[in-house]
Scaffold this motif. Structure first.
Motif, PDB file in Angstrom:
ATOM      1  N   ARG A  74       0.813  -1.226   0.000  1.00 27.33           N
ATOM      2  CA  ARG A  74       0.000   0.000   0.000  1.00 27.33           C
ATOM      3  C   ARG A  74       0.849   1.280   0.000  1.00 27.33           C
ATOM      4  O   ARG A  74       0.288   2.383  -0.065  1.00 27.33           O
ATOM      5  CB  ARG A  74      -0.937   0.024   1.215  1.00 27.33           C
ATOM      6  CG  ARG A  74      -2.047  -0.993   1.108  1.00 27.33           C
ATOM      7  CD  ARG A  74      -3.213  -0.727   2.034  1.00 27.33           C
ATOM      8  NE  ARG A  74      -4.362  -1.503   1.595  1.00 27.33           N
ATOM      9  CZ  ARG A  74      -5.225  -1.088   0.682  1.00 27.33           C
ATOM     10  NH1 ARG A  74      -5.093   0.097   0.131  1.00 27.33           N
ATOM     11  NH2 ARG A  74      -6.229  -1.860   0.298  1.00 27.33           N
ATOM     12  N   LEU A  75       2.150   1.144   0.054  1.00 33.05           N
ATOM     13  CA  LEU A  75       3.008   2.339   0.134  1.00 33.05           C
ATOM     14  C   LEU A  75       2.755   3.357  -0.990  1.00 33.05           C
ATOM     15  O   LEU A  75       2.691   4.552  -0.726  1.00 33.05           O
ATOM     16  CB  LEU A  75       4.485   1.936   0.161  1.00 33.05           C
ATOM     17  CG  LEU A  75       5.023   1.448   1.510  1.00 33.05           C
ATOM     18  CD1 LEU A  75       6.496   1.079   1.396  1.00 33.05           C
ATOM     19  CD2 LEU A  75       4.860   2.519   2.580  1.00 33.05           C
ATOM     20  N   PRO A  76       2.606   2.914  -2.241  1.00 35.80           N
ATOM     21  CA  PRO A  76       2.380   3.931  -3.288  1.00 35.80           C
ATOM     22  C   PRO A  76       1.052   4.660  -3.128  1.00 35.80           C
ATOM     23  O   PRO A  76       0.882   5.753  -3.646  1.00 35.80           O
ATOM     24  CB  PRO A  76       2.364   3.117  -4.592  1.00 35.80           C
ATOM     25  CG  PRO A  76       2.940   1.813  -4.249  1.00 35.80           C
ATOM     26  CD  PRO A  76       2.692   1.579  -2.800  1.00 35.80           C
ATOM     27  N   LEU A  77       0.103   4.035  -2.420  1.00 32.29           N
ATOM     28  CA  LEU A  77      -1.228   4.629  -2.325  1.00 32.29           C
ATOM     29  C   LEU A  77      -1.357   5.567  -1.129  1.00 32.29           C
ATOM     30  O   LEU A  77      -2.354   6.257  -0.993  1.00 32.29           O
ATOM     31  CB  LEU A  77      -2.286   3.519  -2.220  1.00 32.29           C
ATOM     32  CG  LEU A  77      -2.266   2.526  -3.383  1.00 32.29           C
ATOM     33  CD1 LEU A  77      -3.239   1.396  -3.150  1.00 32.29           C
ATOM     34  CD2 LEU A  77      -2.589   3.231  -4.696  1.00 32.29           C
ATOM     35  N   GLU A  78      -0.329   5.562  -0.266  1.00 35.32           N
ATOM     36  CA  GLU A  78      -0.393   6.436   0.906  1.00 35.32           C
ATOM     37  C   GLU A  78      -0.181   7.869   0.471  1.00 35.32           C
ATOM     38  O   GLU A  78       0.820   8.203  -0.140  1.00 35.32           O
ATOM     39  CB  GLU A  78       0.712   6.048   1.907  1.00 35.32           C
ATOM     40  CG  GLU A  78       0.403   4.786   2.675  1.00 35.32           C
ATOM     41  CD  GLU A  78       1.499   4.472   3.670  1.00 35.32           C
ATOM     42  OE1 GLU A  78       2.374   5.333   3.894  1.00 35.32           O
ATOM     43  OE2 GLU A  78       1.474   3.363   4.212  1.00 35.32           O
TER      44      GLU A  78
END
Lengths: 794, 52
Positions: free
Chosen positions: B46-50
């Motif tokens: 989920r890092l890119p979506l944070e």
């Protein structure tokens, strides 16, 4: 993960650099593709070789370099700068370095665009740029690396997302490949001779060439895929676990596969098998990555209908899958015997470049532009139209190249039932048969270019609607002591690393120790494996902890990635490169070029003849029947650079010397169709008026001598006199054949070189081994055991 | 040395050795990837979506 937010701060990302790289990519992409369409036209209409600086041999490197380093390079930098800042939750470390990186890279591109048409080249594919530009590339790449790693060091997100892993692998591997492959000794400000020669040069070049595809055109774009595809579909990547396997398996396997560019050549067979073996293994991780990308769309497949960005990404990932299926297929020796030197390879690389890189770039730019300019995409309909004409263009291009390559390959390899004669002995006959397919390529390429220009217009209109914006974001500042604390001791002195290296060492010992000791080593390896499993069971958490720490510590991670990529290169290159010269070659040994022949060879390189002609007769019956005895390793040991080639738009030239009289070459270079009806080769009228370079011969021969070529000691006058004496002799022979050429013209030097091709000395021992009237067998025939037997019982 | 690189038997073993090294490393990362804790994998994915 153990970090505790100490405070919050607002950061403003450096999006100006992203915009600049994006615009540069669009500009250079258009230039590179236009050059591609133009050289495709030249292959059909030789009249379009309008001037020496606009000839196919000089423009083709411009096309490949523009597309790889200017178009994809700038696109990659745009994607990396945008995503790395967001994933690190930090602005790029230095605006100054970002500026130096951007402007330095553009200057390099301009320098390449000027020097390549002038015929200033190193004569190796994708490594043509002259040495001052090589130095600039290495420096600017270093600036990029410092800026990137510095940003990692000051990041506000403890974990390193998988996209960053791919960027790390790209930066360190490209630096390693580029520096090693461009090692040269200058002879002037615009010319140098590569450190490697012949087979060494071939191996290093394709270790670089193949991995330029892997680590310049693939891994950074995969990083971009892992960041931007989830953003576009607003879903996390399908399987993060799969992405871990994808990364490490690609990094470990890709680097070994370079020798598949040299199958069936004089390259030692074990290296060929190594290249084939590892290429086949690439199927698994590549398709794992493709599926990971495609399945990220789970539950959102409707976006494929409505969102052009998703369309481009998904089509690009599909082309990635297709290209990475085709690549290993072409690496199978039997398939390669058909495909190599043909348009099939051209189709393959364009499926990757246009399909994977080009469509990813389009998806990226359509997604980025509205965000970077605070506006909406000017026209979704135009973007959709771009998608369709680009896709159709690629399909026409690739399909026509498949048909062309397979057809010409089959024709060139066709023999009668007895295998004693070629069915199509005239090379031109096979060239004429693929002319229609070469025409379809122009249509496909033009469609793709039209779509690209439409995208440029669409994005320009989008930019005009808005204005440049810099995104700001509030982020939690992480505790500096909680990350990047893993030292070298902690990285390497631990159970997982120690047991892996111990196992590896013992397996090596098993392979190389004498009987008895090898069994002991094997038993020890088994014993260590049992202990390792036991330790793993006892301390599973500790082993996992080590790996988790690695993902939060960029420096040890980078060092281990470097070890992974360096290992593959070292095992292949060291045995081949550390060998000495002629004294180690027991087969044929190339004759040293005279000063005039060397001048002629430099002209051959400068004109880019290697773009269409190989100098490597493969160990295959049709090649031997068509061009003569297969090429030996020793026959190119003084070639700096090697000129084995990778494409035969014209025939192989390895044994051209003495095949035709000087007058034939004279006519052929003046007007190729006068000797070869139907040829698409450019005419070279400037060779008949321009003088060959006499002044630099002294320096060139001095450098050659330093590189180990056994020239006798000669003064500058002796070199010049020797060159002129040979030139006068050739000019007189031409005159006797009814042709007029001044002895100091380039055509005379080139003829001298062409007539030298395939000339070698035969060591005494080989003459004894080869009875008169018996042709050389197709398999390398001089194993040590056989040699010893024969020399002991002559 | 050159002739040995070209012809002698030890060179035949290099592909197997190379395969062994790669397989060993590959398998260790496969094991690591599939023993990764679910919450850790989800966090990483989920890092890119944070947005923060």
């Amino acid at each position: 993960m153990t970090s505790a937010p100490a405070a919050k701060t607002v950061i403003t990302f450096d999006d100006r650099t992203v915009r600049r790289f994006m615009l540069a990519s669009i500009l250079w992409g258009a230039v590179g593709m236009l050059a591609g369409v133009f050289i495709a036209l030249q292959l059909n209409f030789h009249e379009l070789n309008l001037a020496s600086w606009l000839s196919f041999g000089r423009l083709r490197p411009l096309h490949t370099n523009a597309v790889i380093f200017a178009f994809v390079g700038n696109m990659m930098f745009a994607g990396v700068y945008y995503s790395a800042q967001r994933l690190c939750k930090a602005r790029m470390a230095s605006d100054f370095l970002s500026n130096v990186h951007f402007w330095g890279w553009q200057l390099i591109i301009v320098a390449a665009a000027v020097t390549l048409p002038l015929g200033l080249t190193r004569g190796q594919e994708y490594a043509e740029l002259i040495w001052p530009i090589n130095v600039a590339v290495a420096l600017i790449w270093g600036v990029f690396a410092v800026n990137f790693f510095w940003t990692l060091a000051k990041r506000n997100e403890p974990s390193l997302y998988v996209a960053l892993w791919f960027y790390i692998a790209t930066i360190i591997t490209v630096a390693m490949l580029y520096i090693v492959n461009h090692l040269s000794i200058p002879t002037s400000w615009t010319h140098s001779y590569t450190l490697f020669a012949g087979v060494q040069n071939a191996l290093v070049q394709w270790w670089y060439g193949h991995n330029a595809v892997a680590f310049f055109l693939t891994t950074p774009i995969l990083g971009i895929m892992y960041y931007f595809l989830p953003k576009a579909v607003e879903r996390p990547v399908y399987s993060y676990r799969l992405s871990i396997v994808h990364f490490w398996s690609l990094v470990f396997i890709y680097i070994w596969a370079g020798p598949h560019h040299l199958l069936n050549t004089a390259l030692p067979k074990w290296l060929q098998m190594l290249g084939m073996f590892f290429s086949l293994m690439l199927w698994a991780p590549s398709w794992g990555g493709m599926l990971n990308g495609l399945l990220t769309l789970r539950g959102a497949w409707d976006k494929l209908r409505t969102d052009p960005v998703v369309k481009f990404y998904i089509a690009a990932v599909t082309f990635y899958g297709m290209s990475t299926f085709e690549g290993p297929l072409l690496s199978i020796r039997a398939v390669n015997a058909l495909s190599h030197y043909s348009d099939w390879t051209i189709g393959h690389v364009h499926a990757g470049a246009l399909g994977w890189n080009g469509l990813m770039a389009a998806g990226l730019f359509y997604w980025l532009t509205p965000k970077l300019y605070g506006s909406r995409l000017h026209s979704v309909a135009w973007a959709n139209f771009h998608f369709w004409i680009a896709t159709i263009g690629i399909l026409i291009y690739v399909a026509s190249m498949w048909v062309s390559g397979i057809m010409q390959g089959l024709m060139l390899n066709a023999t009668n039932a007895q295998g004693t004669a070629l069915v199509y002995p005239n090379f031109i006959e096979t060239l004429i048969s693929i002319r229609a397919m070469m025409g379809f390529r122009i249509i496909g390429g033009t469609l793709y270019l039209a779509g690209f220009l439409l995208m440029a217009l669409n994005l320009w209109m989008t930019m005009r609607k808005g204005k440049p914006v810099e995104e700001s974001r509030e982020v939690a500042v992480i505790d500096r002591g909680a990350k990047d604390t893993m030292g070298m001791r902690e990285t390497f002195l631990n159970d997982p690393v120690a047991y892996m290296f111990a196992g590896l060492f013992l397996v090596l010992a098993w392979l190389f120790l004498p009987p008895g000791a090898d069994i002991a080593a094997l038993l020890c390896a088994g014993f260590f494996s049992v202990i390792a499993v036991k330790k793993f069971r006892e301390g599973h958490g500790r082993w996992s902890g080590w790996y988790d720490s690695l993902l939060n510590n960029w420096l040890p991670f980078t060092v281990l990635t470097f070890v992974a990529v360096a290992l593959g290169g070292l095992i292949q290159i060291i045995p081949t490169v550390t060998v000495n010269r002629a004294k180690n070659v027991e087969d044929r040994i190339q004759q040293v070029y005279t000063p005039l022949e060397l001048a002629g060879r430099d002209l051959y390189v400068s004109e880019g003849c290697y773009n269409c002609h190989s100098q490597m007769i493969r160990t295959m019956l049709p090649d031997v029947l068509r061009y003569g005895d297969y090429s030996r390793l020793g026959e190119s040991i003084y070639d700096h650079p090697f000129q084995w080639g990778s494409k035969r738009t014209g025939p192989d030239l390895a044994r051209l010397g003495g095949k035709y009289p000087h007058s034939w070459h004279y006519d052929h270079m003046m007007e190729p169709r006068s000797t070869s009806v139907g040829s698409n080769m450019p005419s070279y009228p400037h060779l008949f008026t321009d003088k060959f370079d006499q002044k630099s011969l002294l320096r060139k021969i001095a450098v050659m001598t330093r590189l180990g070529v056994p020239y006798p000691a000669m003064t500058a006058d002796e070199i010049k006199m020797q060159a002129l004496e040979q030139a006068v002799k050739i000019a007189e022979e031409l005159k006797a054949q009814g042709k007029v050429a001044a002895p100091d013209t380039q055509i005379v030097a080139l003829i001298a070189y062409l007539q030298k091709l395939g000339k070698f000395d035969t060591p005494e021992v080989e003459r004894k081994l080869t009875p008169h009237g018996v042709p050389f067998p197709l398999q390398p025939a001089l194993p040590d055991s056989h040699r010893k037997t024969v020399s002991q019982n002559p | 040395m050159y002739k040995r690189v070209l012809y002698e038997n030890w060179a035949d073993w290099v592909p197997y050795l190379a395969f062994g090294v790669t397989a060993l490393v590959f398998l260790s990362f496969v094991v690591r990837a599939f023993t990764l804790r679910r919450e850790r994998a989800d966090h990483m994915a989920r890092l890119p979506l944070e947005e923060e």
